[in-house]
Write a protein that holds these residues in place. Structure first.
Motif, PDB file in Angstrom:
ATOM      1  N   ALA A 190       1.016  -1.234   0.189  1.00 28.87           N
ATOM      2  CA  ALA A 190       0.101   0.206   0.751  1.00 28.87           C
ATOM      3  C   ALA A 190       1.059   1.381  -0.116  1.00 28.87           C
ATOM      4  O   ALA A 190       0.549   1.918  -0.697  1.00 28.87           O
ATOM      5  CB  ALA A 190      -1.054  -0.347   1.321  1.00 28.87           C
ATOM      6  N   THR A 191       1.859   0.965   0.608  1.00 29.63           N
ATOM      7  CA  THR A 191       2.729   2.573   0.972  1.00 29.63           C
ATOM      8  C   THR A 191       3.437   2.855  -0.862  1.00 29.63           C
ATOM      9  O   THR A 191       3.457   4.108  -1.480  1.00 29.63           O
ATOM     10  CB  THR A 191       4.141   2.168   1.857  1.00 29.63           C
ATOM     11  OG1 THR A 191       2.826   1.885   3.057  1.00 29.63           O
ATOM     12  CG2 THR A 191       5.198   3.035   1.733  1.00 29.63           C
ATOM     13  N   MET A 192       3.745   1.314  -1.027  1.00 30.32           N
ATOM     14  CA  MET A 192       4.578   1.981  -2.615  1.00 30.32           C
ATOM     15  C   MET A 192       3.702   2.288  -3.217  1.00 30.32           C
ATOM     16  O   MET A 192       3.772   3.073  -4.588  1.00 30.32           O
ATOM     17  CB  MET A 192       5.615   0.326  -2.661  1.00 30.32           C
ATOM     18  CG  MET A 192       6.564   0.366  -2.137  1.00 30.32           C
ATOM     19  SD  MET A 192       8.127   1.712  -1.719  1.00 30.32           S
ATOM     20  CE  MET A 192       7.853   2.517  -0.656  1.00 30.32           C
ATOM     21  N   SER A 208      15.597   3.047  -5.701  1.00 29.46           N
ATOM     22  CA  SER A 208      15.042   1.931  -6.664  1.00 29.46           C
ATOM     23  C   SER A 208      15.873   0.993  -7.276  1.00 29.46           C
ATOM     24  O   SER A 208      15.652  -0.429  -7.293  1.00 29.46           O
ATOM     25  CB  SER A 208      14.213   2.861  -8.253  1.00 29.46           C
ATOM     26  OG  SER A 208      14.095   2.377  -8.736  1.00 29.46           O
ATOM     27  N   TRP A 209      16.951   1.710  -7.508  1.00 35.68           N
ATOM     28  CA  TRP A 209      18.065   0.440  -8.620  1.00 35.68           C
ATOM     29  C   TRP A 209      18.311  -0.347  -7.495  1.00 35.68           C
ATOM     30  O   TRP A 209      18.870  -1.604  -7.771  1.00 35.68           O
ATOM     31  CB  TRP A 209      19.441   1.749  -9.082  1.00 35.68           C
ATOM     32  CG  TRP A 209      20.642   0.906  -9.597  1.00 35.68           C
ATOM     33  CD1 TRP A 209      21.664   0.616  -9.473  1.00 35.68           C
ATOM     34  CD2 TRP A 209      20.529   0.210 -10.312  1.00 35.68           C
ATOM     35  NE1 TRP A 209      22.424  -0.483 -10.058  1.00 35.68           N
ATOM     36  CE2 TRP A 209      21.703  -0.292 -10.932  1.00 35.68           C
ATOM     37  CE3 TRP A 209      19.253   0.121 -11.730  1.00 35.68           C
ATOM     38  CZ2 TRP A 209      22.450  -1.797 -12.321  1.00 35.68           C
ATOM     39  CZ3 TRP A 209      19.815  -0.773 -12.691  1.00 35.68           C
ATOM     40  CH2 TRP A 209      20.661  -1.295 -13.539  1.00 35.68           C
ATOM     41  N   ARG A 210      18.939   0.028  -6.762  1.00 31.77           N
ATOM     42  CA  ARG A 210      19.424  -1.135  -5.617  1.00 31.77           C
ATOM     43  C   ARG A 210      18.398  -2.339  -5.135  1.00 31.77           C
ATOM     44  O   ARG A 210      19.117  -2.785  -5.227  1.00 31.77           O
ATOM     45  CB  ARG A 210      19.872  -0.478  -4.235  1.00 31.77           C
ATOM     46  CG  ARG A 210      20.167  -1.512  -3.605  1.00 31.77           C
ATOM     47  CD  ARG A 210      22.001  -1.676  -3.488  1.00 31.77           C
ATOM     48  NE  ARG A 210      22.315  -2.386  -2.593  1.00 31.77           N
ATOM     49  CZ  ARG A 210      22.325  -3.646  -3.065  1.00 31.77           C
ATOM     50  NH1 ARG A 210      22.824  -3.925  -4.300  1.00 31.77           N
ATOM     51  NH2 ARG A 210      22.947  -4.319  -1.676  1.00 31.77           N
ATOM     52  N   ALA A 211      16.730  -1.904  -5.172  1.00 37.50           N
ATOM     53  CA  ALA A 211      16.339  -2.949  -4.790  1.00 37.50           C
ATOM     54  C   ALA A 211      15.631  -3.203  -6.003  1.00 37.50           C
ATOM     55  O   ALA A 211      15.622  -4.943  -6.242  1.00 37.50           O
ATOM     56  CB  ALA A 211      14.507  -1.548  -4.708  1.00 37.50           C
ATOM     57  N   ALA A 248      10.303  -5.863  -4.786  1.00 43.60           N
ATOM     58  CA  ALA A 248      10.126  -5.498  -6.821  1.00 43.60           C
ATOM     59  C   ALA A 248       8.812  -4.249  -6.044  1.00 43.60           C
ATOM     60  O   ALA A 248       9.291  -3.539  -6.941  1.00 43.60           O
ATOM     61  CB  ALA A 248       8.995  -6.531  -6.990  1.00 43.60           C
ATOM     62  N   PHE A 249       8.564  -4.491  -4.860  1.00 43.23           N
ATOM     63  CA  PHE A 249       7.266  -3.167  -4.850  1.00 43.23           C
ATOM     64  C   PHE A 249       7.803  -2.287  -3.794  1.00 43.23           C
ATOM     65  O   PHE A 249       8.117  -1.370  -4.256  1.00 43.23           O
ATOM     66  CB  PHE A 249       6.660  -4.012  -2.965  1.00 43.23           C
ATOM     67  CG  PHE A 249       5.717  -5.160  -3.028  1.00 43.23           C
ATOM     68  CD1 PHE A 249       5.338  -5.682  -4.008  1.00 43.23           C
ATOM     69  CD2 PHE A 249       5.082  -5.350  -1.768  1.00 43.23           C
ATOM     70  CE1 PHE A 249       4.318  -6.179  -4.453  1.00 43.23           C
ATOM     71  CE2 PHE A 249       4.100  -6.318  -2.038  1.00 43.23           C
ATOM     72  CZ  PHE A 249       3.688  -7.061  -3.088  1.00 43.23           C
TER      73      PHE A 249
END
Length: 165
Positions: free
Chosen positions: A57-59, A105-108, A135-136
């Motif tokens: 929900a947060t993402m 985002s890149w690191r995730a 991925a979220f």
């Protein structure tokens, strides 16, 4: 349908899905409380599912909040600046925000790929592939970076008040 309309629909759809996940969480908690108070066994996976839903929900909702100007912005200092400096500082904040979110985002994304390759699972009361959680984060941070970048390209500054789109 044009790409901007598809993208806008994606952002809105994610926000709606994120909001609906709060409805799910509410019902799940109520059902578990009722089950517990009536002497029944509560649903074991509820806590884990709620934790995953909170992340989702947060993402899912955060990019829409950036678009709507719904994130917090501290303006007590910037309100005293001359308009030219306020605009310059606002643009610098947009650049920094977009850059930090793009890096996250890149690191995730790298962690998502790593978890996919390893085939790891997050095991609580249920097992879910670890890559899903990252991925979220990758998607949410990436879309927030894109929204801040869009504000910058349009010449807007982020004030935390009803953003223009």
């Amino acid at each position: 349908m044009s790409l901007p309309k598809l993208y806008s629909g994606l952002i809105t759809g994610l926000a709606v899905t994120g909001a609906l996940s709060f409805v799910f969480m509410t019902f799940a908690i109520v059902i578990n409380v009722i089950l517990r108070n009536t002497g029944q066994h509560p649903i074991q996976a509820t806590t884990a599912l709620i934790e995953y839903a909170l992340l989702f929900a947060t993402m899912a909702g955060a990019p829409w909040l950036v678009r709507q100007g719904g994130h917090i912005a501290i303006t007590s200092f910037t309100n005293f600046l001359p308009p030219v400096m306020r605009t310059a500082l606002g643009r610098i904040v947009l650049i920094i925000s977009a850059a930090i979110l793009a890096a996250l985002s890149w690191r995730a994304t790298l962690l998502t790929a790593q978890m996919w390759e390893r085939g790891t699972y997050d095991i609580r009361s249920i097992a879910i592939p670890s890559w899903v959680l990252y991925a979220f984060l990758a998607a949410g941070f990436g879309l927030m970076a894109l929204e801040f970048f869009r504000l910058l390209i349009r010449g807007n500054i982020y004030s935390g008040e009803s953003a223009q789109h």
